[in-house]
Design a protein around this motif. Structure first.
Motif, PDB file in Angstrom:
ATOM      1  N   LYS A 106      -1.812   4.988   7.298  1.00 37.43           N
ATOM      2  CA  LYS A 106      -1.847   5.657   6.002  1.00 37.43           C
ATOM      3  C   LYS A 106      -2.843   6.812   5.979  1.00 37.43           C
ATOM      4  CE  LYS A 106      -0.861   5.999   1.579  1.00 37.43           C
ATOM      5  NZ  LYS A 106       0.472   6.491   1.159  1.00 37.43           N
ATOM      6  N   TYR A 124      -3.948   0.901   7.277  1.00 38.83           N
ATOM      7  CA  TYR A 124      -4.728   2.061   6.842  1.00 38.83           C
ATOM      8  C   TYR A 124      -4.881   3.110   7.940  1.00 38.83           C
ATOM      9  CZ  TYR A 124      -5.968   0.869   2.084  1.00 38.83           C
ATOM     10  OH  TYR A 124      -5.913   0.631   0.731  1.00 38.83           O
ATOM     11  N   ILE A 162       0.820  -1.212   0.000  1.00 38.84           N
ATOM     12  CA  ILE A 162       0.000   0.000   0.000  1.00 38.84           C
ATOM     13  C   ILE A 162       0.853   1.260   0.000  1.00 38.84           C
ATOM     14  CG2 ILE A 162      -1.656   1.354   1.376  1.00 38.84           C
ATOM     15  CD1 ILE A 162      -2.910  -1.285   2.247  1.00 38.84           C
TER      16      ILE A 162
END
Length: 343
Positions: free
Chosen positions: A182, A179, A128
């Motif tokens: 992120k 996430y 990612i």
């Protein structure tokens, strides 16, 4: 030690604390969750899984919305709402799938297979965020999984439907950890956390209304159940999950996942203290392996960083090389450290 992680602290105007503070927040969260294994066992006997997650998360979201109302109003924008709801969907799915898996496997195997997110996180972060895991990340993750296996597993290891569901749950937990790191870049992590709980709670209530039977109200008013729910809402959610999200915004995901694996250690320790489970040599060996894994994650990359920073002036590496090393090992927090070294 430089603060590690992303720029969410400065972007949102929050004070960035030393890195050790964020790591201690994760440890505190794992202590709370270790005790919550005992509490959850009793609570799920009264309230079905989706309703339990829904009530827990929705109550927590409303409490945090009141506490952080000014932050919510200041950051009431599409970016915070959409990304917070996405995190809420991930955390709901992780808990829901884990509960499904638990119905067809043993608690020990469920805990072990869930903890495999330690191995998954560095590779998902690579996919990612395009930040390659180091050999120390991988070695620490393998040591950690071995330790959790010694702590959790008893008897044979044949795979069942519940085991495969628990592996899926570990994947979702790993994606959620990545996430959080992120999506917190440039956003207020506390606001994201409030929206995460609110949306995760709504998901639980909707799924529960469609597929589960809501228990009689008099059962929910039992003092023992209310005490269990109060612990799950206030400590296991409002405190522990807020600690986790805030810390993961400042600690690299691969390192954060190793600290989160301490949940299995504290879960067993509380079981020994409260239920008389025997403290065997196998358990102690597992604890030691997990501790060594965290030391590997903490010490070895920092040793490499120190060697780069302390080379003689005539042989010092170019600042771009130091910045690249910092970014590879410690994320955006390392880039800021390299910039300060340049000054």
């Amino acid at each position: 030690m430089e603060t590690q992680g992303n720029t969410s602290g400065s972007a949102s105007g929050n004070r960035v604390l030393p890195s050790i503070v964020y790591k201690l927040m994760i440890v505190a969260a794992t202590v709370i969750w270790g005790l919550s294994f005992v509490v959850m066992k009793d609570a799920v006997d009264v309230l079905p899984p989706s309703y339990l997650i829904g009530v827990r998360f929705l109550s927590c979201g409303l409490i945090l919305a009141v506490i952080f109302f000014k932050k919510l109003r200041a950051h009431f924008d599409r970016g915070h709402i959409v990304n917070g709801c996405f995190l809420g969907l991930l955390i709901y799915l992780a808990f829901w799938i884990q509960t499904i898996g638990l119905t067809d496997t043993t608690p020990g195997k469920n805990a072990f297979l869930t903890a495999t997110y330690c191995v998954l996180v560095p590779f998902i972060w690579w996919f990612i965020a395009r930040k390659r895991p180091t050999v120390y990340n991988i070695a620490a993750a393998v040591l950690c999984i071995a330790g959790v296996g010694l702590v959790s597993l008893q008897g044979s290891f044949s795979m069942r439907f519940g085991d495969y569901m628990t592996l899926l749950c570990a994947l979702v937990f790993a994606v959620h950890i990545v996430y959080v790191a992120k999506l917190s870049e440039g956003r207020d992590i506390l606001v994201l956390t409030v929206w995460q709980f609110l949306f995760g709670g709504v998901c639980g209530m909707v799924v529960g209304a469609c597929f589960e039977a809501f228990p009689p109200v008099e059962v929910l008013l039992d003092p023992a159940f209310l005490f269990n729910m109060a612990y799950l809402v206030i400590f296991a959610s409002c405190v522990a999950l807020v600690f986790q999200n805030v810390a993961l915004a400042h600690v690299p995901p691969a390192q954060g996942s190793l600290f989160l694996s301490l949940e299995s250690v504290f879960g067993v320790l509380f079981s020994v203290a409260l239920y008389g489970e025997e403290l065997t040599f196998k358990l102690v060996a597992g604890f030691c392996l997990i501790f060594v894994a965290i030391l590997v994650s903490e010490m070895f990359p920092l040793k490499g960083k120190k060697q780069l920073a302390e080379e003689p002036a005539g042989e010092a590496p170019p600042i771009e090389e130091l910045r690249d090393y910092e970014a590879r090992e410690f994320g955006d927090g390392g880039v800021r450290a390299a910039a300060r070294a340049e000054e």
